[in-house]
Write a protein that holds these residues in place. Structure first.
Motif, mmCIF file in Angstrom:
data_model
loop_
_atom_site.group_PDB
_atom_site.id
_atom_site.type_symbol
_atom_site.label_atom_id
_atom_site.label_comp_id
_atom_site.label_asym_id
_atom_site.label_seq_id
_atom_site.Cartn_x
_atom_site.Cartn_y
_atom_site.Cartn_z
ATOM 1 N N VAL A 283 7.508 -7.975 -77.536
ATOM 2 C CA VAL A 283 7.605 -9.315 -76.939
ATOM 3 C C VAL A 283 7.639 -9.208 -75.424
ATOM 4 N N THR A 284 7.269 -10.283 -74.772
ATOM 5 C CA THR A 284 7.243 -10.319 -73.315
ATOM 6 C C THR A 284 8.455 -11.062 -72.777
ATOM 7 N N LEU A 285 8.693 -10.912 -71.478
ATOM 8 C CA LEU A 285 9.774 -11.639 -70.829
ATOM 9 C C LEU A 285 9.560 -13.149 -70.908
ATOM 10 N N ALA A 286 8.306 -13.587 -70.790
ATOM 11 C CA ALA A 286 8.014 -15.018 -70.875
ATOM 12 C C ALA A 286 8.410 -15.569 -72.238
ATOM 13 N N GLN A 287 8.143 -14.804 -73.307
ATOM 14 C CA GLN A 287 8.506 -15.254 -74.650
ATOM 15 C C GLN A 287 10.019 -15.290 -74.822
ATOM 16 N N ILE A 288 10.697 -14.261 -74.342
ATOM 17 C CA ILE A 288 12.156 -14.219 -74.433
ATOM 18 C C ILE A 288 12.773 -15.410 -73.714
ATOM 19 N N THR A 289 12.306 -15.644 -72.492
ATOM 20 C CA THR A 289 12.856 -16.729 -71.684
ATOM 21 C C THR A 289 12.536 -18.093 -72.284
ATOM 22 N N GLY A 290 11.295 -18.280 -72.742
ATOM 23 C CA GLY A 290 10.889 -19.577 -73.287
ATOM 24 C C GLY A 290 11.685 -19.976 -74.506
ATOM 25 N N VAL A 291 11.879 -19.038 -75.445
ATOM 26 C CA VAL A 291 12.639 -19.348 -76.661
ATOM 27 C C VAL A 291 14.104 -19.596 -76.325
ATOM 28 N N LEU A 292 14.679 -18.776 -75.456
ATOM 29 C CA LEU A 292 16.092 -18.964 -75.094
ATOM 30 C C LEU A 292 16.310 -20.311 -74.416
ATOM 31 N N GLU A 293 15.405 -20.703 -73.538
ATOM 32 C CA GLU A 293 15.533 -21.999 -72.859
ATOM 33 C C GLU A 293 15.442 -23.154 -73.849
ATOM 34 N N GLU A 294 14.618 -23.017 -74.872
ATOM 35 C CA GLU A 294 14.514 -24.073 -75.882
ATOM 36 C C GLU A 294 15.820 -24.204 -76.662
ATOM 37 N N LEU A 320 7.699 -15.351 -83.940
ATOM 38 C CA LEU A 320 9.015 -15.789 -83.490
ATOM 39 C C LEU A 320 10.111 -14.761 -83.788
ATOM 40 N N LEU A 321 10.061 -14.143 -84.948
ATOM 41 C CA LEU A 321 11.144 -13.240 -85.350
ATOM 42 C C LEU A 321 11.338 -12.053 -84.403
ATOM 43 N N PRO A 322 10.257 -11.418 -83.903
ATOM 44 C CA PRO A 322 10.487 -10.338 -82.926
ATOM 45 C C PRO A 322 11.167 -10.817 -81.647
ATOM 46 N N ILE A 323 10.893 -12.049 -81.243
ATOM 47 C CA ILE A 323 11.541 -12.595 -80.045
ATOM 48 C C ILE A 323 13.034 -12.760 -80.291
ATOM 49 N N LEU A 324 13.373 -13.273 -81.482
ATOM 50 C CA LEU A 324 14.790 -13.410 -81.825
ATOM 51 C C LEU A 324 15.459 -12.048 -81.952
ATOM 52 N N GLU A 325 14.708 -11.064 -82.436
ATOM 53 C CA GLU A 325 15.244 -9.701 -82.518
ATOM 54 C C GLU A 325 15.597 -9.183 -81.130
ATOM 55 N N ALA A 326 14.714 -9.441 -80.152
ATOM 56 C CA ALA A 326 14.986 -9.018 -78.775
ATOM 57 C C ALA A 326 16.197 -9.756 -78.210
ATOM 58 N N LEU A 327 16.282 -11.049 -78.467
ATOM 59 C CA LEU A 327 17.406 -11.846 -77.968
ATOM 60 C C LEU A 327 18.724 -11.391 -78.593
ATOM 61 N N GLU A 328 18.680 -11.014 -79.878
ATOM 62 C CA GLU A 328 19.886 -10.474 -80.524
ATOM 63 C C GLU A 328 20.258 -9.124 -79.933
ATOM 64 N N LEU A 329 19.256 -8.281 -79.719
ATOM 65 C CA LEU A 329 19.504 -6.962 -79.143
ATOM 66 C C LEU A 329 20.208 -7.079 -77.800
ATOM 67 N N ARG A 368 22.774 -2.286 -73.806
ATOM 68 C CA ARG A 368 22.294 -2.409 -75.180
ATOM 69 C C ARG A 368 21.062 -1.570 -75.511
ATOM 70 N N VAL A 369 20.353 -1.066 -74.494
ATOM 71 C CA VAL A 369 19.092 -0.369 -74.747
ATOM 72 C C VAL A 369 19.172 1.058 -74.197
ATOM 73 N N PRO A 370 19.404 2.044 -75.074
ATOM 74 C CA PRO A 370 19.572 3.429 -74.618
ATOM 75 C C PRO A 370 18.393 3.967 -73.813
ATOM 76 N N LEU A 371 17.178 3.535 -74.131
ATOM 77 C CA LEU A 371 16.020 4.031 -73.399
ATOM 78 C C LEU A 371 16.080 3.632 -71.929
ATOM 79 N N ALA A 372 16.533 2.398 -71.650
ATOM 80 C CA ALA A 372 16.662 1.941 -70.266
ATOM 81 C C ALA A 372 17.695 2.791 -69.523
#
Length: 442
Positions: A283-294, A320-329, A368-372
């Motif tokens: 997912v992209t930052l735009a998708q993460i931000t757009g869903v969260l704002e909604e 949609l589900l991968p975006i929610l997965e990112a938001l949960e993460l 939350r993200v060990p790779l980062a």
């Protein structure tokens, strides 16, 4: 030819099917695990699941394009070891040969079966007419619309008179009106028995599409792909997507797809020790931000039903589900069944200005993200504060297949650059701490 019982003949049967692929320094990566599935005469079966759960791999095993690593794959009681004349596959992409006209593309399968030229032409013309392409026999793919090209794909699959028709997201590359028309036409051919096909199995990314067509819906879990649930659909055709019963089924499938399976003890140990090889969602930052704002909209009061959110965002579940997965993460939302609720961290992010959002996002990446965390630590420990992407890619390939490792690295590059945790030079393939927004706390 619909809603068959469990005593109907199994045309394709999978028992204990597993599929794994080799991965450098990690042995093998499991894609499918312990799949038990029957495709019976007279039914349409739909397979749903998140991206990467092995849906397409499953289809290719069923039609003999690739072998299973273990387990049994039977077609009419016989083992499947190579492509079968009784099973046809319609791909997501149109997969037409551009140098052949419509008639030539449709005849191709018959030619491979060594059908005599006269019979080949007669059968191809008949199915071209049936599928709604009469008059376009001499047209080349470049002259056709997307919907017409996919009709050629269906004609090519049906001309060999398959017992079983497999469809790999066959409508997803089309615009909504075109996919709706083609889906309806195929269903009419099936219900009116104008095609010899005895069973259809379709992979879909759309819950609504699956419920409009299928007699059974199989939901796959992921990492590795395994059967999570089976939902019978007994509604008569044509189905009213606005009916109460249909909406109940829609909500039920959404709930199944978003409810995690209780993990085994081994999985609990793995989950308790997150690694840099965590499969970050695509997912992209735009998708993460757009869903969260909604979700944060005052009208939603920070909580919304998943089907309503999907409809509002005009997204299919698979997107949609991968975006929610990112938001949960990132701890920005929590998902319970079909209900999505924003957390205090999510509220803070949604209410913040651009620079504050970067800081909040970076804090949650490092938490939350060990790779980062790993990338930033390596950069901080090096005198030059630079490191090649190949170094991290090799480490990811200890956990993931090569293609998946590249995808995960691309995700963390976008997320990390947004949060100003590091810079990245695509041409040189170099991570660095050049131009970070602020010192990073670890």
């Amino acid at each position: 030819m619909l809603n068959t019982d469990k005593n109907a003949e199994a045309l394709i049967e999978l028992t204990g099917v597993r599929k794994s692929f080799a991965a450098p320094e990690k042995g093998r990566i499991a894609v499918l695990q312990d799949i038990d599935l029957q495709v019976r005469r007279g039914e349409i079966v739909a397979v749903l699941g998140r991206s990467g759960c092995g849906k397409s791999t499953l289809l290719r095993i069923m039609c003999g394009l690739i072998p299973a690593s273990s387990g049994k794959v039977l077609y009419r009681g016989r083992g499947v070891r190579k492509p079968l004349p009784g099973v046809s596959l319609v791909f997501q992409s149109f997969a037409l040969f551009p140098w052949l006209n419509v008639l030539g593309n449709v005849e191709l399968g018959l030619e491979a079966l060594e059908v005599p030229p006269a019979e080949r032409r007669e059968r191809a013309l008949a199915v071209i007419d049936m599928i709604g392409l009469d008059g376009f026999e001499s047209a080349y793919p470049k002259e056709l619309s997307g919907g017409m090209r996919q009709r050629v794909g269906f004609a090519r699959a049906l001309v060999v008179n398959p017992d079983v028709l497999l469809m790999d997201e066959a409508f997803s590359a089309l615009d909504v009106p075109t996919s709706e028309t083609l889906r309806t036409d195929l269903l009419d051919l099936w219900l009116e028995r104008q095609i010899p096909t005895q069973a259809i199995l379709m992979v879909s990314h759309s819950i609504e599409e699956a419920l409009l067509l299928a007699d059974r819906v199989i939901v796959l879990d992921s990492n590795p792909g395994r059967v999570k649930a089976e939902v019978p659909v007994t509604l008569k055709h044509p189905r009213d997507r606005e009916s109460h019963v249909f909406r109940q089924l829609l909500d039920r499938v959404y709930t199944i797809m978003t409810t995690p399976v209780v993990p085994s003890e081994a999985e609990l140990v793995r989950l308790a020790r997150p690694t840099i090889g965590h499969r970050l969602p695509r997912v992209t930052l735009a998708q993460i931000t757009g869903v969260l704002e909604e979700i944060h909209q005052p009208a939603n009061a920070g909580s919304i039903d998943l089907p309503v959110l999907a409809e509002t965002m005009q997204m299919e579940a698979d997107n949609l589900l991968p975006i929610l997965e990112a938001l949960e993460l990132l701890e920005f939302v929590s998902v319970a069944g079909r209900r999505v609720s924003i957390t205090r961290h999510g509220r803070a992010f949604a209410a913040a200005d651009i620079q504050q959002r970067k800081v909040i996002f970076g804090e949650h990446l490092l938490r939350r993200v060990p790779l980062a965390v790993h990338i930033r630590r390596v950069l901080d420990e090096r005198p030059s504060q630079r490191a090649p992407s190949s170094r991290f890619l090799r480490e990811l390939e200890d956990y993931l297949a090569e293609e998946e490792a590249e995808r995960v690295l691309a995700v963390i590059i976008e997320w990390g650059r947004y949060a100003e945790l590091f810079a990245y030079d695509h041409e040189a393939g170099i991570f660095s701490t050049e131009n970070p927004g602020a010192e990073v706390k670890q």
